[in-house]
Design a protein around this motif. Sequence first.
Motif, PDB file in Angstrom:
ATOM      1  N   ILE A   1       0.844  -1.200   0.000  1.00 55.73           N
ATOM      2  CA  ILE A   1       0.000   0.000   0.000  1.00 55.73           C
ATOM      3  C   ILE A   1       0.875   1.245   0.000  1.00 55.73           C
ATOM      4  O   ILE A   1       1.725   1.419   0.871  1.00 55.73           O
ATOM      5  CB  ILE A   1      -0.924  -0.010   1.223  1.00 55.73           C
ATOM      6  CG1 ILE A   1      -1.904  -1.179   1.143  1.00 55.73           C
ATOM      7  CG2 ILE A   1      -1.686   1.309   1.325  1.00 55.73           C
ATOM      8  CD1 ILE A   1      -2.699  -1.394   2.419  1.00 55.73           C
TER       9      ILE A   1
ATOM     10  N   CYS B   1      -0.598   4.505  -1.599  1.00 56.10           N
ATOM     11  CA  CYS B   1      -1.461   5.695  -1.720  1.00 56.10           C
ATOM     12  C   CYS B   1      -2.905   5.314  -1.416  1.00 56.10           C
ATOM     13  O   CYS B   1      -3.285   4.146  -1.510  1.00 56.10           O
ATOM     14  CB  CYS B   1      -1.379   6.276  -3.134  1.00 56.10           C
ATOM     15  SG  CYS B   1       0.288   6.632  -3.708  1.00 56.10           S
ATOM     16  N   SER B   2      -3.697   6.327  -1.096  1.00 56.39           N
ATOM     17  CA  SER B   2      -5.099   6.097  -0.752  1.00 56.39           C
ATOM     18  C   SER B   2      -5.987   7.192  -1.325  1.00 56.39           C
ATOM     19  O   SER B   2      -5.510   8.264  -1.692  1.00 56.39           O
ATOM     20  CB  SER B   2      -5.275   6.051   0.774  1.00 56.39           C
ATOM     21  OG  SER B   2      -4.441   5.084   1.358  1.00 56.39           O
ATOM     22  N   ARG B   3      -7.273   6.879  -1.388  1.00 58.81           N
ATOM     23  CA  ARG B   3      -8.267   7.883  -1.744  1.00 58.81           C
ATOM     24  C   ARG B   3      -8.671   8.642  -0.479  1.00 58.81           C
ATOM     25  O   ARG B   3      -8.598   8.106   0.627  1.00 58.81           O
ATOM     26  CB  ARG B   3      -9.514   7.218  -2.338  1.00 58.81           C
ATOM     27  CG  ARG B   3      -9.265   6.442  -3.617  1.00 58.81           C
ATOM     28  CD  ARG B   3     -10.523   5.691  -4.057  1.00 58.81           C
ATOM     29  NE  ARG B   3     -10.316   5.045  -5.340  1.00 58.81           N
ATOM     30  CZ  ARG B   3      -9.787   3.829  -5.488  1.00 58.81           C
ATOM     31  NH1 ARG B   3      -9.443   3.124  -4.415  1.00 58.81           N
ATOM     32  NH2 ARG B   3      -9.622   3.320  -6.684  1.00 58.81           N
TER      33      ARG B   3
ATOM     34  N   LYS C   1     -16.100  -0.672   3.451  1.00 58.89           N
ATOM     35  CA  LYS C   1     -15.137  -1.314   4.340  1.00 58.89           C
ATOM     36  C   LYS C   1     -15.837  -1.967   5.521  1.00 58.89           C
ATOM     37  O   LYS C   1     -15.450  -3.044   5.973  1.00 58.89           O
ATOM     38  CB  LYS C   1     -14.137  -0.264   4.826  1.00 58.89           C
ATOM     39  CG  LYS C   1     -12.861  -0.831   5.422  1.00 58.89           C
ATOM     40  CD  LYS C   1     -11.870   0.278   5.694  1.00 58.89           C
ATOM     41  CE  LYS C   1     -10.556  -0.264   6.219  1.00 58.89           C
ATOM     42  NZ  LYS C   1      -9.835  -1.039   5.203  1.00 58.89           N
TER      43      LYS C   1
ATOM     44  N   HIS D   1     -10.507   1.898   0.058  1.00 54.12           N
ATOM     45  CA  HIS D   1      -9.806   3.100   0.522  1.00 54.12           C
ATOM     46  C   HIS D   1      -8.428   3.222  -0.127  1.00 54.12           C
ATOM     47  O   HIS D   1      -8.040   4.286  -0.597  1.00 54.12           O
ATOM     48  CB  HIS D   1      -9.670   3.029   2.048  1.00 54.12           C
ATOM     49  CG  HIS D   1      -9.017   4.219   2.655  1.00 54.12           C
ATOM     50  ND1 HIS D   1      -8.462   4.211   3.920  1.00 54.12           N
ATOM     51  CD2 HIS D   1      -8.796   5.471   2.178  1.00 54.12           C
ATOM     52  CE1 HIS D   1      -7.946   5.396   4.179  1.00 54.12           C
ATOM     53  NE2 HIS D   1      -8.126   6.166   3.152  1.00 54.12           N
ATOM     54  N   HIS D   2      -7.697   2.121  -0.186  1.00 55.11           N
ATOM     55  CA  HIS D   2      -6.332   2.157  -0.692  1.00 55.11           C
ATOM     56  C   HIS D   2      -6.303   1.858  -2.186  1.00 55.11           C
ATOM     57  O   HIS D   2      -7.066   1.019  -2.681  1.00 55.11           O
ATOM     58  CB  HIS D   2      -5.458   1.153   0.055  1.00 55.11           C
ATOM     59  CG  HIS D   2      -5.475   1.324   1.528  1.00 55.11           C
ATOM     60  ND1 HIS D   2      -5.129   2.502   2.148  1.00 55.11           N
ATOM     61  CD2 HIS D   2      -5.817   0.463   2.532  1.00 55.11           C
ATOM     62  CE1 HIS D   2      -5.242   2.370   3.456  1.00 55.11           C
ATOM     63  NE2 HIS D   2      -5.672   1.145   3.708  1.00 55.11           N
TER      64      HIS D   2
ATOM     65  N   ILE E   1       0.768   7.429   1.793  1.00 54.50           N
ATOM     66  CA  ILE E   1       0.709   6.951   3.175  1.00 54.50           C
ATOM     67  C   ILE E   1       1.853   7.524   3.994  1.00 54.50           C
ATOM     68  O   ILE E   1       2.905   7.893   3.483  1.00 54.50           O
ATOM     69  CB  ILE E   1       0.694   5.414   3.248  1.00 54.50           C
ATOM     70  CG1 ILE E   1       2.028   4.830   2.805  1.00 54.50           C
ATOM     71  CG2 ILE E   1      -0.448   4.841   2.438  1.00 54.50           C
ATOM     72  CD1 ILE E   1       2.173   3.377   3.181  1.00 54.50           C
TER      73      ILE E   1
ATOM     74  N   ASN F   1      -1.004   3.512   7.496  1.00 56.50           N
ATOM     75  CA  ASN F   1      -1.300   3.327   6.115  1.00 56.50           C
ATOM     76  C   ASN F   1      -2.368   4.333   5.916  1.00 56.50           C
ATOM     77  O   ASN F   1      -3.181   4.529   6.741  1.00 56.50           O
ATOM     78  CB  ASN F   1      -1.688   1.889   5.931  1.00 56.50           C
ATOM     79  CG  ASN F   1      -3.049   1.700   5.560  1.00 56.50           C
ATOM     80  OD1 ASN F   1      -3.751   2.622   5.255  1.00 56.50           O
ATOM     81  ND2 ASN F   1      -3.428   0.478   5.553  1.00 56.50           N
ATOM     82  N   SER F   2      -2.299   5.010   5.043  1.00 55.97           N
ATOM     83  CA  SER F   2      -3.337   5.962   4.787  1.00 55.97           C
ATOM     84  C   SER F   2      -4.209   6.155   5.941  1.00 55.97           C
ATOM     85  O   SER F   2      -5.332   6.444   5.909  1.00 55.97           O
ATOM     86  CB  SER F   2      -4.235   5.411   3.839  1.00 55.97           C
ATOM     87  OG  SER F   2      -4.482   4.314   4.550  1.00 55.97           O
TER      88      SER F   2
END
Length: 388
Positions: free
Chosen positions: A135, A137-139, A149, A164-165, A181, A349-350
């Motif tokens: 992971i 990057c994320s939205r 989720k 999300h990711h 992240i 993480n994000s």
Amino acid sequence: MPTVDIVIVNWNTGRCLADCLRSIAGTDMALLRVTRIVVVDNASTDDSLHHLATGDTVAGVPLDVVRNARNRGFAAACNQGARRGSGDFVLFLNPDTQVYPDTLRAVGRFLGTPEADRFGIFGALMVDELGRPRISCSRFPSLRIWVGKMTGLDRLAPALFPPHHLGPRELTRSGPVDQVIGAFFLVRRPLYTELNGFDERYFLYLEDVDLALRAREAGWPSYYLRQARVLHAENVSSSQLGSWRHYLMLCSRTTYACLHWPRSRARLLTALTLSVEPAARLTAAAAHGRWAELRTTAAVYRRYLRWLRTGRRRDPSAPAIPDPGETGPAPDGTSGKSGTTGNGGTTRNSGTTSKSGTTRNSGTTRNSGTTSKSGTTRKRGGPYHAHR
């Protein structure tokens, strides 16, 4: 040449911290000069700081070690470390990461291009020990993302409930993203200062998402640089929290929604968090015969409801979090050390890190108009130099 201060927040990461520092010692700083490395320890009880002391150097770079008497949370510790430097950039680096010899060179090269001048935050490609993408990057979270989720619909119907990711297929090239992240989170210092750093109302998780959103609103979006690789072990600190990781995520998720969403949408998320989500988790645990999980899940949501009833004024780290040597979470807050809290000093993480109860400015800011450069990464198992 742009300069960068590296801030590492540590909480019981064992050998990972030393490996991270050795990787920094072996990375190429020819295009991005590291001026200071700050390790902020959130009251670790292991030996991860055993060989570290202020006054040491990492490949000639001054090492500053800060030992907190209590776990202040991830965001607060990051801000604490950033204040001790003055470089053009601040790189927040997880202790469970290692940069490659060419990581900072790749970042420094990109920072020297006109395209980089439009961005305020920069991230890298996270990989595992075999070089496979993790992971990165994320939205920005939305109600649809979190409902997916909660219910697992993000896996069953990703077109309707996007995860999300971002997955590897969505990150085949460098470019703008919502959020990189926090495991490798490079930000221009003037922008970081203008935004008052990370919002310390988050104890763990989503502090990096919050800062990325505020930076975007201020005219400084985030950029994912695929050429810069970083080895990421993931969840070395937060895995020690057991079921209480979810509790801290619930608190951060609610804080984020209340700060950035319309009130009606934030209330709907809270209602779903107290109804649909626990029902789905309890049903899944019962269906698979995970009886211990039924008890801990119920305890987590009871504690979350108690946190809500206080008007979110109480530090979300309140539940008793066991020391690493103890077994299992303390779901009722009756076992473990009541004052001890888990810091996601690694792996946000994000949504990976956490906060103290201190309040900080979370509003939208003006564009600072300042630009600068930075970046680099490295890998476990490589020929690292000694960090002293």
